[in-house]
Design an enzyme around this catalytic site. Structure first.
Site, PDB file in Angstrom:
ATOM      1  N   LYS A 246       0.872  -1.190  -0.008  1.00  0.00           N
ATOM      2  CA  LYS A 246       0.153   0.129   0.134  1.00  0.00           C
ATOM      3  C   LYS A 246       0.720   1.265  -0.022  1.00  0.00           C
ATOM      4  O   LYS A 246       0.653   2.117  -0.718  1.00  0.00           O
ATOM      5  CB  LYS A 246      -1.002  -0.095   1.257  1.00  0.00           C
ATOM      6  CG  LYS A 246      -2.019  -1.127   1.215  1.00  0.00           C
ATOM      7  CD  LYS A 246      -2.771  -1.195   2.499  1.00  0.00           C
ATOM      8  CE  LYS A 246      -3.536  -2.626   2.392  1.00  0.00           C
ATOM      9  NZ  LYS A 246      -4.205  -2.757   3.626  1.00  0.00           N
TER      10      LYS A 246
ATOM     11  N   GLN B 266      -4.784  -1.743   9.666  1.00  0.00           N
ATOM     12  CA  GLN B 266      -4.524  -3.301   9.045  1.00  0.00           C
ATOM     13  C   GLN B 266      -5.488  -4.092   9.811  1.00  0.00           C
ATOM     14  O   GLN B 266      -4.879  -4.334  11.112  1.00  0.00           O
ATOM     15  CB  GLN B 266      -3.243  -3.417   8.493  1.00  0.00           C
ATOM     16  CG  GLN B 266      -3.022  -4.813   7.761  1.00  0.00           C
ATOM     17  CD  GLN B 266      -3.625  -4.668   6.444  1.00  0.00           C
ATOM     18  OE1 GLN B 266      -3.541  -3.659   5.690  1.00  0.00           O
ATOM     19  NE2 GLN B 266      -3.980  -5.971   5.910  1.00  0.00           N
TER      20      GLN B 266
ATOM     21  N   ASP C  82     -11.243   2.797   4.366  1.00  0.00           N
ATOM     22  CA  ASP C  82     -11.700   1.336   4.161  1.00  0.00           C
ATOM     23  C   ASP C  82     -13.150   1.211   4.401  1.00  0.00           C
ATOM     24  O   ASP C  82     -13.485   0.130   3.999  1.00  0.00           O
ATOM     25  CB  ASP C  82     -11.181   0.558   5.500  1.00  0.00           C
ATOM     26  CG  ASP C  82     -10.063   0.028   5.332  1.00  0.00           C
ATOM     27  OD1 ASP C  82      -9.869  -0.621   4.132  1.00  0.00           O
ATOM     28  OD2 ASP C  82      -9.266  -0.434   6.299  1.00  0.00           O
TER      29      ASP C  82
HETATM   30  N1  GUN Z   1      -7.149  -7.053   6.020  1.00  0.00           N
HETATM   31  C1  GUN Z   1      -7.539  -7.667   4.885  1.00  0.00           C
HETATM   32  N2  GUN Z   1      -8.181  -6.906   3.795  1.00  0.00           N
HETATM   33  C2  GUN Z   1      -8.104  -5.504   4.687  1.00  0.00           C
HETATM   34  C3  GUN Z   1      -8.782  -4.446   4.051  1.00  0.00           C
HETATM   35  O1  GUN Z   1      -9.201  -4.040   2.799  1.00  0.00           O
HETATM   36  N3  GUN Z   1      -8.520  -3.367   5.024  1.00  0.00           N
HETATM   37  C4  GUN Z   1      -8.010  -3.550   6.183  1.00  0.00           C
HETATM   38  N4  GUN Z   1      -7.612  -2.380   7.096  1.00  0.00           N
HETATM   39  N5  GUN Z   1      -7.318  -4.743   6.557  1.00  0.00           N
HETATM   40  C5  GUN Z   1      -7.641  -5.688   5.622  1.00  0.00           C
END
Ligand code: GUN
Length: 367
Positions: free
Chosen positions: A127, A171, A194
């Site tokens: 990311k 995350q 998110d």
């Molecule tokens: N863990 C797996 N997929 C995601 C996501 O789309 N966002 C976040 N914050 N954590 C994740």
């Protein structure tokens, strides 16, 4: 014969599709110094290739026997998420530059990673890299596994109050001693890139209401359907899996697009029968090759969110990545399929960048 599904509904079951983010600086003693990483502003020409039009077979009477229209050969179109994600990143790069030049504002994304999960660290790294590639500033906080919920919330509050941060992502999964709900609720809804804040999810579920942000992976799935001109309105869609991250919001999004939506999950009786009626399938369960070609309606469009490692003696790494849907079989029955890797995965990060840009634009009233 009926079958039962072996998948999990946990929010982590589809975590593996996420691509990797930013730079940080996180001494594990609780003191965090933030460093800003500004990616090169590469502006590439914004060229969209023409949409390919796919017609979805919408017969309500699917044959119980798979019609292999191609005499055993694969005939499905490949939905190229990698290519579409690149187009979207190029669009974002141009818009970020335009905003910087016009009002001197650069969008910023903050990511909080708690614990030592290798997969989560990879996603966060990816990311960060993606932010750099489009010129979005990234901020990262890494906290040790035994951090407290209050410590995580303290960093969220700081990012909530920091005007250079337009998006905050925690995350997932969080260490098991933390209450995910308390942590996610602490994110300012205006920075919830998110889309996991209950207010955003609630608005997504309600007619006539609009969330500020839509969760990235489901948004990426719908974006792929749009960019490949797959008609959703009036079609039968089945979402396999009901996780908070993918399955549940994907079903809500499909419904907002006027599909008739069924959700198949670990307690569903006869999932194959339900899936066989689907014109559009979004699978997000994290079970390698669970959905067989014989479960699909001929002409269906398959969006495979799963990214599952399976042993592969021929690969130097000893494993390869496969989806929830048996790709080779699906290619002979479906009209279009996303590959794994290279399908939904790259779209998740592209949507995160898009949500961060939208947030910065909304904050600064920039069109
Ligand atoms: N863990 C797996 N997929 C995601 C996501 O789309 N966002 C976040 N914050 N954590 C994740």
């Amino acid at each position: 014969m009926s079958s039962s599904l072996l998948f999990l509904d946990s929010s982590t079951s589809t975590a593996s599709h996420l691509l990797p983010f930013s730079r940080i600086t996180t001494p594990f003693n609780g003191a965090v110094s933030l460093r800003r990483s500004v990616g090169p502003l590469n502006v590439r020409p914004f060229v969209l290739s023409p949409l390919r039009t796919l017609s979805v077979n919408s017969s309500n009477n699917p044959s119980p026997v798979i019609n292999d229209k191609s005499g055993g050969e694969a005939s499905a179109k490949i939905i190229d998420g990698k290519m579409v994600a690149k187009q979207i990143r190029d669009e974002i790069t141009a818009e970020v530059l335009k905003m910087k030049e016009a009002i001197g504002i650069v969008p910023g994304l903050a990511v909080i990673l708690v614990g030592d999960r290798k997969d989560s660290a990879t996603y966060v790294r990816n990311k960060k890299k993606a932010c750099e590639s489009v010129g979005i500033n990234s901020f990262e906080v890494r906290l040790p596994e035994d951090s407290t919920e209050q410590e995580v919330i303290k960093f969220i509050s700081e990012f909530n109050n920091d005007p250079s941060v337009h998006g905050i992502l925690v995350q997932l999964p969080l260490p098991s001693h933390m209450d995910e709900q308390n942590v996610l609720n602490a994110v300012d809804i205006e920075k919830d890139v998110d889309g996991f804040h209950p207010l955003n999810i609630g608005r997504l579920a309600m007619r006539g209401r609009d969330p500020l942000f839509v969760p990235c992976t489901p948004k990426g799935c719908i974006e792929l359907l749009h960019r490949y001109a797959v008609e959703i309105k009036g079609k039968r869609a089945v979402v396999i899996g009901r996780s908070n991250i993918v399955g549940m919001p994907a079903a809500l999004l499909l419904q907002r697009e006027d599909a008739t939506v069924s959700i198949v999950h670990s307690r569903t009786k006869n999932p194959e029968e339900i899936i066989k009626h689907a014109d559009i399938i979004i699978s997000a369960v994290g079970q390698p090759n669970m959905v067989r070609g014989s479960w699909l309606k001929p002409g269906a469009v398959v969006i495979d969110v799963g990214i599952n490692p399976v042993e592969d003696a021929n690969s130097p790494r000893g494993y390869k990545l496969v989806g929830d849907v048996c790709y080779e079989e699906a290619c002979k029955v479906a009209s279009a399929v996303t590959p794994v890797p290279g399908g939904v995965g790259p779209m998740t990060i592209a949507m995160l960048l898009s949500n961060t840009l939208s947030s910065a634009k909304r904050t600064h009233n920039f069109q």
